[in-house]
Design a protein around this motif. Structure first.
Motif, mmCIF file in Angstrom:
data_model
loop_
_atom_site.group_PDB
_atom_site.id
_atom_site.type_symbol
_atom_site.label_atom_id
_atom_site.label_comp_id
_atom_site.label_asym_id
_atom_site.label_seq_id
_atom_site.Cartn_x
_atom_site.Cartn_y
_atom_site.Cartn_z
ATOM 1 N N THR A 111 -30.588 39.273 92.703
ATOM 2 C CA THR A 111 -30.355 39.648 91.364
ATOM 3 C C THR A 111 -30.927 40.853 90.632
ATOM 4 N N GLU A 112 -30.192 41.762 90.150
ATOM 5 C CA GLU A 112 -30.742 43.015 89.704
ATOM 6 C C GLU A 112 -30.587 42.936 88.082
ATOM 7 N N GLU A 113 -31.783 43.305 87.566
ATOM 8 C CA GLU A 113 -31.709 43.339 86.313
ATOM 9 C C GLU A 113 -32.361 44.563 85.456
ATOM 10 N N ALA A 114 -31.881 45.086 84.713
ATOM 11 C CA ALA A 114 -32.009 46.250 83.866
ATOM 12 C C ALA A 114 -32.497 46.035 82.460
ATOM 13 N N GLN A 115 -33.440 46.721 81.637
ATOM 14 C CA GLN A 115 -33.465 46.385 80.245
ATOM 15 C C GLN A 115 -33.391 48.101 79.737
ATOM 16 N N VAL A 116 -32.382 48.179 78.803
ATOM 17 C CA VAL A 116 -32.167 49.542 78.177
ATOM 18 C C VAL A 116 -32.527 49.431 76.771
ATOM 19 N N LYS A 117 -33.412 50.444 76.429
ATOM 20 C CA LYS A 117 -33.645 50.516 74.950
ATOM 21 C C LYS A 117 -33.243 51.898 74.372
ATOM 22 N N LEU A 118 -32.535 52.020 73.355
ATOM 23 C CA LEU A 118 -32.219 53.320 72.572
ATOM 24 C C LEU A 118 -33.206 53.835 71.445
ATOM 25 N N VAL A 119 -33.996 54.750 71.499
ATOM 26 C CA VAL A 119 -35.009 54.803 70.442
ATOM 27 C C VAL A 119 -34.484 56.240 69.629
ATOM 28 N N THR A 120 -34.187 56.191 68.500
ATOM 29 C CA THR A 120 -33.446 57.331 67.532
ATOM 30 C C THR A 120 -34.694 58.136 67.120
#
Length: 97
Positions: A26-35
């Motif tokens: 299982t491959e997992e990634a967390q993505v967060k966008l910071v403006t």
């Protein structure tokens, strides 16, 4: 007794089915966008393993902040324009098609 090596190719399909059933991960990634406060730049924060981070960088054309993309020996053209390789979230990235 000398002809037992023929059995190895006969059991290799069993090895295929074993690895196909048990070799997944299982491959997992967390993505967060910071403006930024002036909303001119966006930082992309990706938390995942190294392989997924490299795949993300290749697919999007972004490089890590502070790193410069160097064209590989066997590449005909770079994946991203060198002037655009400013890092995640610089707002100036362009992907070559």
């Amino acid at each position: 007794a000398g002809n037992w090596w023929y059995t190895l190719p006969l059991i290799s399909p069993a090895a295929y089915f074993y690895y196909m059933a048990n070799g997944t991960r299982t491959e997992e990634a967390q993505v967060k966008l910071v403006t930024s406060d002036d909303e001119k730049t966006v930082d992309i924060i990706v938390q995942c393993d190294k392989e997924e981070l490299e795949r993300f960088a290749i697919e999007t054309g972004f490089s890590e902040k502070g790193k410069i993309y160097v064209k590989g020996v066997f590449e005909e053209q770079p994946r991203i324009k060198p002037a655009a390789a400013k890092g995640f979230g610089s707002g100036k990235e362009e992907v070559l098609k």
